[in-house]
Design a protein around this motif. Structure first.
Motif, PDB file in Angstrom:
ATOM      1  N   PHE A 166       0.784  -1.228   0.000  1.00  0.00           N
ATOM      2  CA  PHE A 166       0.000   0.000   0.000  1.00  0.00           C
ATOM      3  C   PHE A 166       0.820   1.284   0.000  1.00  0.00           C
ATOM      4  N   VAL A 167       2.132   1.178   0.040  1.00  0.00           N
ATOM      5  CA  VAL A 167       2.972   2.377   0.061  1.00  0.00           C
ATOM      6  C   VAL A 167       4.057   2.250  -0.994  1.00  0.00           C
ATOM      7  N   ARG A 168       4.193   3.297  -1.809  1.00  0.00           N
ATOM      8  CA  ARG A 168       5.231   3.332  -2.839  1.00  0.00           C
ATOM      9  C   ARG A 168       5.906   4.698  -2.799  1.00  0.00           C
ATOM     10  N   ASP A 169       7.212   4.696  -2.586  1.00  0.00           N
ATOM     11  CA  ASP A 169       7.980   5.953  -2.511  1.00  0.00           C
ATOM     12  C   ASP A 169       7.355   6.934  -1.530  1.00  0.00           C
ATOM     13  N   GLY A 170       6.871   6.398  -0.414  1.00  0.00           N
ATOM     14  CA  GLY A 170       6.312   7.244   0.633  1.00  0.00           C
ATOM     15  C   GLY A 170       4.878   7.690   0.396  1.00  0.00           C
ATOM     16  N   VAL A 171       4.265   7.284  -0.718  1.00  0.00           N
ATOM     17  CA  VAL A 171       2.896   7.682  -1.050  1.00  0.00           C
ATOM     18  C   VAL A 171       1.964   6.495  -0.825  1.00  0.00           C
ATOM     19  N   VAL A 172       0.864   6.726  -0.102  1.00  0.00           N
ATOM     20  CA  VAL A 172      -0.100   5.671   0.191  1.00  0.00           C
ATOM     21  C   VAL A 172      -1.034   5.462  -1.000  1.00  0.00           C
ATOM     22  N   ARG A 173      -1.274   4.221  -1.305  1.00  0.00           N
ATOM     23  CA  ARG A 173      -2.113   3.829  -2.440  1.00  0.00           C
ATOM     24  C   ARG A 173      -3.517   4.429  -2.336  1.00  0.00           C
ATOM     25  N   LEU A 174      -4.001   4.961  -3.448  1.00  0.00           N
ATOM     26  CA  LEU A 174      -5.353   5.519  -3.528  1.00  0.00           C
ATOM     27  C   LEU A 174      -6.172   4.697  -4.513  1.00  0.00           C
ATOM     28  N   GLU A 220      -7.345  14.001  -4.114  1.00  0.00           N
ATOM     29  CA  GLU A 220      -7.214  14.349  -5.528  1.00  0.00           C
ATOM     30  C   GLU A 220      -7.425  15.837  -5.799  1.00  0.00           C
ATOM     31  N   GLU A 221      -8.428  16.416  -5.169  1.00  0.00           N
ATOM     32  CA  GLU A 221      -8.815  17.768  -5.565  1.00  0.00           C
ATOM     33  C   GLU A 221      -8.294  18.866  -4.642  1.00  0.00           C
ATOM     34  N   VAL A 222      -7.975  18.502  -3.415  1.00  0.00           N
ATOM     35  CA  VAL A 222      -7.388  19.501  -2.511  1.00  0.00           C
ATOM     36  C   VAL A 222      -5.871  19.408  -2.539  1.00  0.00           C
ATOM     37  N   LEU A 223      -5.341  18.210  -2.409  1.00  0.00           N
ATOM     38  CA  LEU A 223      -3.888  18.036  -2.346  1.00  0.00           C
ATOM     39  C   LEU A 223      -3.261  17.874  -3.727  1.00  0.00           C
ATOM     40  N   GLY A 224      -3.825  16.984  -4.553  1.00  0.00           N
ATOM     41  CA  GLY A 224      -3.210  16.713  -5.856  1.00  0.00           C
ATOM     42  C   GLY A 224      -1.863  16.041  -5.681  1.00  0.00           C
ATOM     43  N   ALA A 225      -0.990  16.220  -6.650  1.00  0.00           N
ATOM     44  CA  ALA A 225       0.341  15.621  -6.583  1.00  0.00           C
ATOM     45  C   ALA A 225       1.123  16.221  -5.417  1.00  0.00           C
ATOM     46  N   PRO A 226       1.982  15.440  -4.723  1.00  0.00           N
ATOM     47  CA  PRO A 226       2.290  14.018  -4.981  1.00  0.00           C
ATOM     48  C   PRO A 226       1.381  13.036  -4.240  1.00  0.00           C
ATOM     49  N   ALA A 227       0.386  13.541  -3.501  1.00  0.00           N
ATOM     50  CA  ALA A 227      -0.420  12.653  -2.658  1.00  0.00           C
ATOM     51  C   ALA A 227      -1.185  11.603  -3.455  1.00  0.00           C
ATOM     52  N   ASN A 228      -1.462  11.876  -4.738  1.00  0.00           N
ATOM     53  CA  ASN A 228      -2.239  10.936  -5.537  1.00  0.00           C
ATOM     54  C   ASN A 228      -1.404  10.224  -6.601  1.00  0.00           C
ATOM     55  N   GLN A 229      -0.102  10.161  -6.376  1.00  0.00           N
ATOM     56  CA  GLN A 229       0.771   9.597  -7.403  1.00  0.00           C
ATOM     57  C   GLN A 229       0.876   8.074  -7.379  1.00  0.00           C
ATOM     58  N   PHE A 230       0.209   7.441  -6.424  1.00  0.00           N
ATOM     59  CA  PHE A 230       0.127   5.984  -6.396  1.00  0.00           C
ATOM     60  C   PHE A 230      -1.352   5.627  -6.368  1.00  0.00           C
ATOM     61  N   ALA A 231      -1.971   5.560  -7.532  1.00  0.00           N
ATOM     62  CA  ALA A 231      -3.406   5.321  -7.653  1.00  0.00           C
ATOM     63  C   ALA A 231      -3.664   4.087  -8.490  1.00  0.00           C
TER      64      ALA A 231
END
Length: 286
Positions: free
Chosen positions: A127-135, A220-231
């Motif tokens: 569920f985690v890739r390069d520090g980003v949690v899977r969405l 997706e709409e408030v944070l955007g990248a990089p928070a949604n980079q593992f979807a």
């Protein structure tokens, strides 16, 4: 090292289902993973049978505001800060999930209900890739054919202070989802800033609400990248949502469709599939 917790709100009616879920969590995750089971205070003794160094059973009351009081003989509670409308049990469960995730000390939390079992090994790297949690996200899935999902999106946008958008919307709802606790905290802070009231009160006042949709829209709409980079649009969970009970033949057919990358299986508790048959199905996965 990336850390992970599994979180499950439950209650006495789902105890036996939760027994099976808990066993599958412990069998399929590394020893560092803990399973947090959160139940009403009246059910603590029952669920306490599952408690061990990796299974933490706690009272949902610690995650609910003191202003929220139950109405005897009903499934409703009343928030004394905002008595109307009453808060339904389904909304309370979502408040508990959000509060538990925000309070988690792990890097990632996986939220599952009691009617799931894990069939294959998984861990933080799932569920985690390069520090980003899977969405989990499935674009362009929500329109007038799913009116309740439409309401969930509108409620999320209102709580987050976002302008209205025309469908189709992205679907963020699944039976198995991962959240980043840091993002959950940030999301709840934003709700309080937008609504000028405690987030529990703001969410509790909703007649229709989806915690999954709220989190997805926020990421997706408030944070955007990089928070949604593992979807991904892969649920990782083979699910039976129908309310018709499975029998041996239909259960066998259902299980035969499990994909190689599914780590979990869900047979909805609302299907009223007999416990003995469920357990026979789970045994066949071993």
């Amino acid at each position: 090292m990336t850390t992970m917790d599994v979180i499950t709100p439950s209650f006495s009616g789902d105890f036996e289902l939760c027994v099976d879920l808990n066993a599958s969590v412990l069998a399929n995750t590394p020893p560092t993973v803990r399973h947090h089971i959160i139940v009403p205070g009246r059910d603590l003794e029952l669920f306490g049978r599952l408690a061990n160094e990796r299974t933490i059973v706690s009272d949902e009351g610690r995650l609910l505001p003191r202003s929220l009081v139950s109405v005897p003989g009903t499934k409703y509670s009343v928030n004394l800060r905002r008595p109307y409308p009453p808060v339904r049990g389904w909304i309370i469960q979502q408040i508990v999930k959000l509060g538990a995730a925000a309070a988690a000390e792990a890097d990632v939390v996986v939220l599952v209900d009691s009617d799931i079992v894990f069939a294959r090994p998984f861990g933080p790297d799932t569920f985690v890739r390069d520090g980003v949690v899977r969405l989990y996200r499935k674009p362009n899935e929500i329109d007038d054919r799913l009116p309740r999902h439409m309401i969930w999106h509108r409620a999320a946008r209102e709580l987050l202070g976002l302008s209205a958008q025309q469908p189709p919307y992205t679907d963020y709802v699944s039976s198995l989802l991962a959240w980043d606790p840091r993002l959950v905290k940030s999301m709840l802070e934003r709700i309080e800033k937008v609504t000028r009231q405690p987030w529990q009160t703001a969410i509790g006042s909703q007649l229709h609400f989806s915690e999954w949709t709220l989190y997805g829209v926020f990421v997706e709409e408030v944070l955007g990248a990089p928070a949604n980079q593992f979807a991904s649009d892969d649920t990782l969970c083979h699910s039976y949502w129908e309310e018709t009970p499975l029998d041996e033949n239909s259960a066998r057919e259902f299980l035969s469709a499990i994909k190689p990358d599914d780590i979990a299986v869900m047979i909805s508790a609302k299907s009223r599939t007999p416990l003995e048959l469920r357990r026979k199905a789970w045994a066949s996965l071993s």
